[in-house]
Design a protein around this motif. Sequence first.
Motif, PDB file in Angstrom:
ATOM      1  N   VAL A 391      41.654  28.113  46.765  1.00  0.00           N
ATOM      2  CA  VAL A 391      41.315  29.527  46.624  1.00  0.00           C
ATOM      3  C   VAL A 391      40.062  29.812  47.454  1.00  0.00           C
ATOM      4  O   VAL A 391      39.043  29.138  47.318  1.00  0.00           O
ATOM      5  N   ALA A 392      40.164  30.798  48.338  1.00  0.00           N
ATOM      6  CA  ALA A 392      39.051  31.132  49.237  1.00  0.00           C
ATOM      7  C   ALA A 392      39.047  32.631  49.490  1.00  0.00           C
ATOM      8  O   ALA A 392      40.043  33.321  49.252  1.00  0.00           O
ATOM      9  N   LYS A 393      37.926  33.137  49.963  1.00  0.00           N
ATOM     10  CA  LYS A 393      37.793  34.582  50.214  1.00  0.00           C
ATOM     11  C   LYS A 393      38.958  35.114  51.042  1.00  0.00           C
ATOM     12  O   LYS A 393      39.445  36.218  50.807  1.00  0.00           O
ATOM     13  N   GLY A 394      39.411  34.341  52.011  1.00  0.00           N
ATOM     14  CA  GLY A 394      40.436  34.807  52.928  1.00  0.00           C
ATOM     15  C   GLY A 394      41.813  34.957  52.320  1.00  0.00           C
ATOM     16  O   GLY A 394      42.671  35.626  52.902  1.00  0.00           O
ATOM     17  N   ASN A 395      42.067  34.329  51.163  1.00  0.00           N
ATOM     18  CA  ASN A 395      43.394  34.467  50.547  1.00  0.00           C
ATOM     19  C   ASN A 395      43.367  35.150  49.190  1.00  0.00           C
ATOM     20  O   ASN A 395      44.371  35.171  48.469  1.00  0.00           O
ATOM     21  N   ILE A 396      42.233  35.739  48.825  1.00  0.00           N
ATOM     22  CA  ILE A 396      42.135  36.510  47.582  1.00  0.00           C
ATOM     23  C   ILE A 396      42.553  37.950  47.852  1.00  0.00           C
ATOM     24  O   ILE A 396      42.036  38.591  48.774  1.00  0.00           O
ATOM     25  N   LEU A 397      43.486  38.446  47.063  1.00  0.00           N
ATOM     26  CA  LEU A 397      44.034  39.786  47.299  1.00  0.00           C
ATOM     27  C   LEU A 397      43.487  40.852  46.350  1.00  0.00           C
ATOM     28  O   LEU A 397      43.788  42.031  46.521  1.00  0.00           O
ATOM     29  N   TYR A 398      42.701  40.470  45.361  1.00  0.00           N
ATOM     30  CA  TYR A 398      42.121  41.462  44.465  1.00  0.00           C
ATOM     31  C   TYR A 398      41.246  42.436  45.240  1.00  0.00           C
ATOM     32  O   TYR A 398      40.546  42.046  46.175  1.00  0.00           O
ATOM     33  N   LYS A 399      41.251  43.674  44.828  1.00  0.00           N
ATOM     34  CA  LYS A 399      40.414  44.669  45.497  1.00  0.00           C
ATOM     35  C   LYS A 399      38.941  44.305  45.409  1.00  0.00           C
ATOM     36  O   LYS A 399      38.166  44.577  46.344  1.00  0.00           O
ATOM     37  N   CYS A 400      38.530  43.666  44.319  1.00  0.00           N
ATOM     38  CA  CYS A 400      37.125  43.288  44.151  1.00  0.00           C
ATOM     39  C   CYS A 400      36.706  42.160  45.093  1.00  0.00           C
ATOM     40  O   CYS A 400      35.510  41.949  45.317  1.00  0.00           O
ATOM     41  N   GLY A 401      37.663  41.399  45.610  1.00  0.00           N
ATOM     42  CA  GLY A 401      37.376  40.414  46.650  1.00  0.00           C
ATOM     43  C   GLY A 401      36.814  39.091  46.185  1.00  0.00           C
ATOM     44  O   GLY A 401      36.364  38.286  47.019  1.00  0.00           O
TER      45      GLY A 401
END
Length: 443
Positions: A391-401
Amino acid sequence: MKRLIRNIEIINEGKRFEGSVLIENDVIAAILPANADNDADEIVDGRGKMLIPGVIDDQVHFREPGLTQKADIASESMAAVAGGVTSYMEMPNTKPQTTTIEALNEKYDIASRKSLANYSFYIGATNDNLEIVKSIDYKRVCGIKLFMGSSTGNMLVDNEETLSALFEAKPAIITAHCEDEATIKANLQAYKEKYGDDVPWECHGEIRSAEACYKSSAKAAALARKFGARLHILHLSTADEIGLLDKGPHEERKITGEVCVHHLWFTDADYKEKKQWIKWNPSIKSKKDRDALREAVKAGAIEVVATDHAPHTIEEKTGGNYFTTPSGAPLVQHSLVTMLEMAEQGIWDYETVVDMMCHKPAQLFNVEKRGFIRQGYKADLVILEKAEWKVAKGNILYKCGWSPLEDQTFHNRVCQTYVNGHLVYDKGVIDYSCRGERLTFNR
């Protein structure tokens, strides 16, 4: 259109077997042998992969309307389908709160235009809307949400006459957030006197304590038993609360419980590293509590595993102290893979994950023709593969990031998600034109 998913390991209704599934338009037309031939318009080779029903999450906060700086129905349903969640039930503490027919209908209208996953919305109970709650058609609405402890949006119902009247009326399944307000306030005052404004994050589990949870859950269970109401206690977080639930055949249980993924994954020892990022209500508690909840899942004492997906912006999570930082975190994109990771660790098997996240929510809420791989059921399906990823910033889809699971390595990955027969998520590619459907209930 006909689509055949063939030569795939199917996990469904306590069994694992090689087979094929034929999708015709929006339904499962047939379950066939692994190497089945068919005049399908498209054939999906499932060799080396697994097929499960779509996850049904009975507790999410998608923040729309009114709190869309945190999340919205489009963004969070996108994250949901990427995580294998094909249906969700969303909570009423938005702005305006979903406590009127008008507010409820507005949410359904928004979802019909924006949601990639299937959806339903709770009507929220207040101290003065009992007649509205009683008037709802619960064949088209998932249930009632009762806050017996204040949390984000503060919809606390603390009028004793109202509580008794709601349980006596028993218009539908009552889902309850249970934390005793007086206990929490006393704990807050004590810790404020000790630390001032600099209360350590590690104290959250002591402030929103096991005692506060049990006291409130016991009160709700007593009311349900007194009036014969159907009660579902949300996000159980303590060992003691498990004993409040009904035993015996699942279909005869009137007091049931849900546990959230974070209460199965984290313990209070994680506050030291994760701090505000794992500040939830109810709080993460001890290893003893976590392990008891895990055992209850394996034993079938708890009915449902869900998320309580509750995003806040990074600024909201980092801009204050213990008292001003909101509780809640996003999970709906990572709930399934987290549960599967615990299966990889030997805590339970894959069949248990499917039972607790797909079958049992469908049965508990009487969801119509979803939650199973059965002929004639809606084609809500998820294809999984064995793969190591982080899990990394580049594959997180939540609007909150952000995610409380950043840097966590998982060993299962969602490849494809089908919602009503439509391929909504395909190896990172999302079909934004797809729309979920309103859930209906056999009641």
